[in-house]
Scaffold this motif. Sequence first.
Motif, PDB file in Angstrom:
ATOM      1  N   GLY A  19       0.780  -1.229   0.000  1.00  0.00           N
ATOM      2  CA  GLY A  19       0.000   0.000   0.000  1.00  0.00           C
ATOM      3  C   GLY A  19       0.808   1.275   0.000  1.00  0.00           C
ATOM      4  O   GLY A  19       0.421   2.249  -0.631  1.00  0.00           O
ATOM      5  N   ASP A  20       1.938   1.297   0.704  1.00  0.00           N
ATOM      6  CA  ASP A  20       2.660   2.549   0.858  1.00  0.00           C
ATOM      7  C   ASP A  20       4.085   2.313   1.344  1.00  0.00           C
ATOM      8  O   ASP A  20       4.516   1.179   1.498  1.00  0.00           O
ATOM      9  CB  ASP A  20       1.932   3.441   1.865  1.00  0.00           C
ATOM     10  CG  ASP A  20       1.902   4.891   1.438  1.00  0.00           C
ATOM     11  OD1 ASP A  20       2.786   5.308   0.671  1.00  0.00           O
ATOM     12  OD2 ASP A  20       0.987   5.607   1.862  1.00  0.00           O
ATOM     13  N   ARG A  75       3.674  10.500   2.555  1.00  0.00           N
ATOM     14  CA  ARG A  75       2.482   9.662   2.345  1.00  0.00           C
ATOM     15  C   ARG A  75       1.265  10.519   2.041  1.00  0.00           C
ATOM     16  O   ARG A  75       0.456  10.175   1.187  1.00  0.00           O
ATOM     17  CB  ARG A  75       2.221   8.780   3.575  1.00  0.00           C
ATOM     18  CG  ARG A  75       3.184   7.630   3.664  1.00  0.00           C
ATOM     19  CD  ARG A  75       2.827   6.543   4.634  1.00  0.00           C
ATOM     20  NE  ARG A  75       2.296   6.970   5.907  1.00  0.00           N
ATOM     21  CZ  ARG A  75       1.091   6.624   6.374  1.00  0.00           C
ATOM     22  NH1 ARG A  75       0.305   5.848   5.674  1.00  0.00           N
ATOM     23  NH2 ARG A  75       0.675   7.042   7.550  1.00  0.00           N
ATOM     24  N   GLU A  76       1.126  11.664   2.706  1.00  0.00           N
ATOM     25  CA  GLU A  76       0.005  12.568   2.448  1.00  0.00           C
ATOM     26  C   GLU A  76       0.098  13.128   1.026  1.00  0.00           C
ATOM     27  O   GLU A  76      -0.901  13.219   0.314  1.00  0.00           O
ATOM     28  CB  GLU A  76      -0.005  13.703   3.477  1.00  0.00           C
ATOM     29  CG  GLU A  76      -1.174  14.643   3.329  1.00  0.00           C
ATOM     30  CD  GLU A  76      -2.516  13.974   3.506  1.00  0.00           C
ATOM     31  OE1 GLU A  76      -3.465  14.382   2.797  1.00  0.00           O
ATOM     32  OE2 GLU A  76      -2.638  13.037   4.322  1.00  0.00           O
ATOM     33  N   ARG A  85       1.580  11.690  -1.570  1.00  0.00           N
ATOM     34  CA  ARG A  85       1.233  10.614  -2.517  1.00  0.00           C
ATOM     35  C   ARG A  85      -0.269  10.386  -2.570  1.00  0.00           C
ATOM     36  O   ARG A  85      -0.832  10.133  -3.626  1.00  0.00           O
ATOM     37  CB  ARG A  85       1.952   9.321  -2.124  1.00  0.00           C
ATOM     38  CG  ARG A  85       3.392   9.270  -2.551  1.00  0.00           C
ATOM     39  CD  ARG A  85       3.980   7.887  -2.409  1.00  0.00           C
ATOM     40  NE  ARG A  85       4.049   7.419  -1.035  1.00  0.00           N
ATOM     41  CZ  ARG A  85       5.076   7.618  -0.215  1.00  0.00           C
ATOM     42  NH1 ARG A  85       6.121   8.291  -0.636  1.00  0.00           N
ATOM     43  NH2 ARG A  85       5.066   7.137   1.010  1.00  0.00           N
ATOM     44  N   ARG A  86      -0.924  10.483  -1.410  1.00  0.00           N
ATOM     45  CA  ARG A  86      -2.376  10.295  -1.359  1.00  0.00           C
ATOM     46  C   ARG A  86      -3.093  11.386  -2.163  1.00  0.00           C
ATOM     47  O   ARG A  86      -4.040  11.110  -2.903  1.00  0.00           O
ATOM     48  CB  ARG A  86      -2.839  10.307   0.101  1.00  0.00           C
ATOM     49  CG  ARG A  86      -4.119   9.564   0.325  1.00  0.00           C
ATOM     50  CD  ARG A  86      -4.501   9.432   1.790  1.00  0.00           C
ATOM     51  NE  ARG A  86      -3.517   8.704   2.564  1.00  0.00           N
ATOM     52  CZ  ARG A  86      -2.919   9.169   3.658  1.00  0.00           C
ATOM     53  NH1 ARG A  86      -3.204  10.363   4.128  1.00  0.00           N
ATOM     54  NH2 ARG A  86      -2.033   8.441   4.301  1.00  0.00           N
ATOM     55  N   GLU A  87      -2.624  12.640  -2.033  1.00  0.00           N
ATOM     56  CA  GLU A  87      -3.212  13.750  -2.788  1.00  0.00           C
ATOM     57  C   GLU A  87      -2.982  13.579  -4.283  1.00  0.00           C
ATOM     58  O   GLU A  87      -3.894  13.811  -5.091  1.00  0.00           O
ATOM     59  CB  GLU A  87      -2.631  15.076  -2.316  1.00  0.00           C
ATOM     60  CG  GLU A  87      -3.104  15.494  -0.953  1.00  0.00           C
ATOM     61  CD  GLU A  87      -2.389  16.741  -0.448  1.00  0.00           C
ATOM     62  OE1 GLU A  87      -1.571  17.326  -1.207  1.00  0.00           O
ATOM     63  OE2 GLU A  87      -2.639  17.120   0.711  1.00  0.00           O
ATOM     64  N   GLU A 143      -2.507  10.812  -5.916  1.00  0.00           N
ATOM     65  CA  GLU A 143      -3.332   9.703  -6.385  1.00  0.00           C
ATOM     66  C   GLU A 143      -4.783  10.140  -6.568  1.00  0.00           C
ATOM     67  O   GLU A 143      -5.444   9.745  -7.523  1.00  0.00           O
ATOM     68  CB  GLU A 143      -3.260   8.555  -5.388  1.00  0.00           C
ATOM     69  CG  GLU A 143      -3.883   7.281  -5.871  1.00  0.00           C
ATOM     70  CD  GLU A 143      -3.678   6.141  -4.892  1.00  0.00           C
ATOM     71  OE1 GLU A 143      -4.696   5.602  -4.417  1.00  0.00           O
ATOM     72  OE2 GLU A 143      -2.518   5.814  -4.602  1.00  0.00           O
ATOM     73  N   ALA A 144      -5.270  11.002  -5.666  1.00  0.00           N
ATOM     74  CA  ALA A 144      -6.650  11.474  -5.769  1.00  0.00           C
ATOM     75  C   ALA A 144      -6.828  12.383  -6.981  1.00  0.00           C
ATOM     76  O   ALA A 144      -7.900  12.397  -7.603  1.00  0.00           O
ATOM     77  CB  ALA A 144      -7.049  12.213  -4.498  1.00  0.00           C
TER      78      ALA A 144
END
Length: 135
Positions: free
Chosen positions: A62-63, A96-97, A99-101, A103-104
């Motif tokens: 996942g990360d 990680r934050e 990468r999450r942004e 990806e969104a």
Amino acid sequence: MHKDKDEQPVRIDKWLWAARFFKTRSIATDAIDGGHVHLNGDRVKPARALKVGDRLRIRTLGDEFEVVVEALSDRRGPASVAQTLYRETDESLQARERRREEEALAPQFDHPAARGRPTKKWRRQLHRFERSNQD
């Protein structure tokens, strides 16, 4: 659940399993052997002993995490207890934050009809599209 600093050190594969980074110990061992876990910047073997204060870089499906070992344990318990075994670095949390942004915001190329085997209608549309692009 937690062991004191004076007690025996814990194998890295057991600790990763106890800290709930991997679902099974064998998956943790495979990740270590595959080079997805680094201890203080170096590749390690699954039997390597951990100490409090060690820095781990862990790449899961996942990360990716960078953590500092806060406590040692070779027993898997509840997730709330497992989170007390380590402290994630600020840089790791920010990455990680980010990468999450990303990806969104990334475009999604997911056509509902493209899952599984194409239907006859979908296949005809593909052929028609391919023929129109060849001209």
